[in-house]
Design an enzyme around this catalytic site. Sequence first.
Site, PDB file in Angstrom:
ATOM      1  N   GLN A 100      -0.156  -3.428  -4.892  1.00 54.97           N
ATOM      2  CA  GLN A 100      -0.995  -4.609  -5.068  1.00 54.97           C
ATOM      3  C   GLN A 100      -2.296  -4.516  -4.273  1.00 54.97           C
ATOM      4  O   GLN A 100      -2.412  -3.752  -3.322  1.00 54.97           O
ATOM      5  CB  GLN A 100      -0.221  -5.856  -4.643  1.00 54.97           C
ATOM      6  CG  GLN A 100       0.888  -6.258  -5.603  1.00 54.97           C
ATOM      7  CD  GLN A 100       1.433  -7.628  -5.258  1.00 54.97           C
ATOM      8  OE1 GLN A 100       2.511  -7.749  -4.718  1.00 54.97           O
ATOM      9  NE2 GLN A 100       0.672  -8.670  -5.577  1.00 54.97           N
ATOM     10  N   HIS A 101      -3.249  -5.336  -4.677  1.00 57.12           N
ATOM     11  CA  HIS A 101      -4.460  -5.676  -3.921  1.00 57.12           C
ATOM     12  C   HIS A 101      -5.550  -4.613  -3.900  1.00 57.12           C
ATOM     13  O   HIS A 101      -6.701  -4.936  -3.610  1.00 57.12           O
ATOM     14  CB  HIS A 101      -4.119  -6.041  -2.469  1.00 57.12           C
ATOM     15  CG  HIS A 101      -2.959  -6.963  -2.297  1.00 57.12           C
ATOM     16  ND1 HIS A 101      -2.874  -8.173  -2.955  1.00 57.12           N
ATOM     17  CD2 HIS A 101      -1.822  -6.843  -1.559  1.00 57.12           C
ATOM     18  CE1 HIS A 101      -1.741  -8.771  -2.606  1.00 57.12           C
ATOM     19  NE2 HIS A 101      -1.088  -7.986  -1.776  1.00 57.12           N
ATOM     20  N   ASP A 267       3.821  -4.167  -7.790  1.00 59.39           N
ATOM     21  CA  ASP A 267       5.113  -3.583  -7.469  1.00 59.39           C
ATOM     22  C   ASP A 267       6.115  -4.609  -6.962  1.00 59.39           C
ATOM     23  O   ASP A 267       7.315  -4.500  -7.243  1.00 59.39           O
ATOM     24  CB  ASP A 267       4.953  -2.441  -6.468  1.00 59.39           C
ATOM     25  CG  ASP A 267       4.131  -2.829  -5.244  1.00 59.39           C
ATOM     26  OD1 ASP A 267       3.755  -4.006  -5.106  1.00 59.39           O
ATOM     27  OD2 ASP A 267       3.859  -1.931  -4.416  1.00 59.39           O
TER      28      ASP A 267
END
Length: 489
Positions: A100-101, A267
């Site tokens: 992520q991110h 995820d």
Amino acid sequence: MPEDTRAKPLFAGLDVSTQSCKAVVIDPERGEVSHVDRIEYDRDLPHYGTEEGAVAGLGKGVSESDPRMWLEAVEILLGRLGEAGVAADRVHCVSVSGQQHGLVALAADDTLARSRAKLWNDFSTAEECRILTEAVGGAEAMIAEVGNTQRTGYTAPKVLHLRRHEPQLYDRTRTLLIVHNYINWHLTGGPDGGVAVMEPGDTSGTALWHPGKKTWSRKVLDAIDPELLQKLPPIGPADRTIGNIGATLAARFGLPPDCRVDAGCGDNMYGAVGTGNFEPGMITVSLGTSGTACTVLDEPFIDPTGEIAAYCDSTGRYLPLLCVSNMANGYNAVLERYGLSHEEFDVIVKRTPPASVRPTCRWRRRSTSASASRISCPRYSAGRCSRGTCSTCTRASRACRSSRARSASPAASPVRRLGAGRSPTSSKPRPSPCTVRGRLLGRRSMRPGSGTGKRVGSERSRSWPSLSFCWTRHVASGRTPSAGRSTEP
């Protein structure tokens, strides 16, 4: 006669994580996993110069990777399908989960506007977090805007960092993508008509969009760039496909031209689904480079303190999540502190009763007896201290004596990890680097300070089966260990 399998579909999953890329192919007709493969970036793609998945030597707090490394890993895995005997022409759909991110910037010519992507564990954006928080009127106002506070792991401060420190690259950027959205764009054609679209799960981790209201925050966008929305893709549903596999990839790897590419998700969201956590009532605990605990709710949960992350899941529900960014770091610090090997740590975990919230508990016994100090000593538990009189046992005995001033009931005690506790020579509590209220799990938790230990590579992560099993038993027994959300790198 041999069974005719030509018309029976297979489904492929790709996980583009921090340190590796994995592929799984399932056969729903047989109800089995028919293929598993993995690429370790450091080992298998050494020309990218990574250490634990990030480019080495970029400076303190900086964690970045070349997005082309992920594409190369994906293509290697797709190319191995035929070598492994998988009928690629039977793969009807591909779904991607990703770390992520992380921020990928694409230019108007569909090349990378910036050659590296900042990852979730990049902590160089603390100043940008402060700027954004002050711009909207403080932490409470930020939670009202995006359902979360601004943290270095999120995407919004990464975007502001790009604009502040590399304005020419920011101006060159046409589209900003999260990691798995970038992989989807490549799978659906990339420069040849690739689909750039986001979905609610990963979008809720950008700290630009409110997962409860399902709207972009105009205040946060304007604090970065009034024209930022033009660089962000549209948001589609998480439970739909977004397009067909690109013609070039289909021909190259033998995939059917009508193979669909799923919207995919982060995820954590797919990790919840993979453990059966897609309806309220279950908690998923994940132990890796970071540690997370999450559950699924029918209604959005916005923590007014910002300690619990507010995310959407990948099924149309909501996924409140607690995160410890240095879970593996704590494990590494324990090994270094006590001189333990992975195998010796496994011995300790196996001797730890299920549902104990302190696997290497130095404080569990409320006694100063020799037996208590021995049990509290990891070296004794690993069979390397027979009398309980080594320096480690002495420290453990002191900890046992000082712990008697704590609450009488272990169930009411906060979960303590490395770096928290009381000084053996003082009656005053030693300040913990971070204290959070683990509302999700009903306990107060303390986490290690930033920078404790080093990130643990995939080789070490694979040696955690006993620890993971121990935590699984906690969840199964209904007595879940607490987890704290990290507020700093």
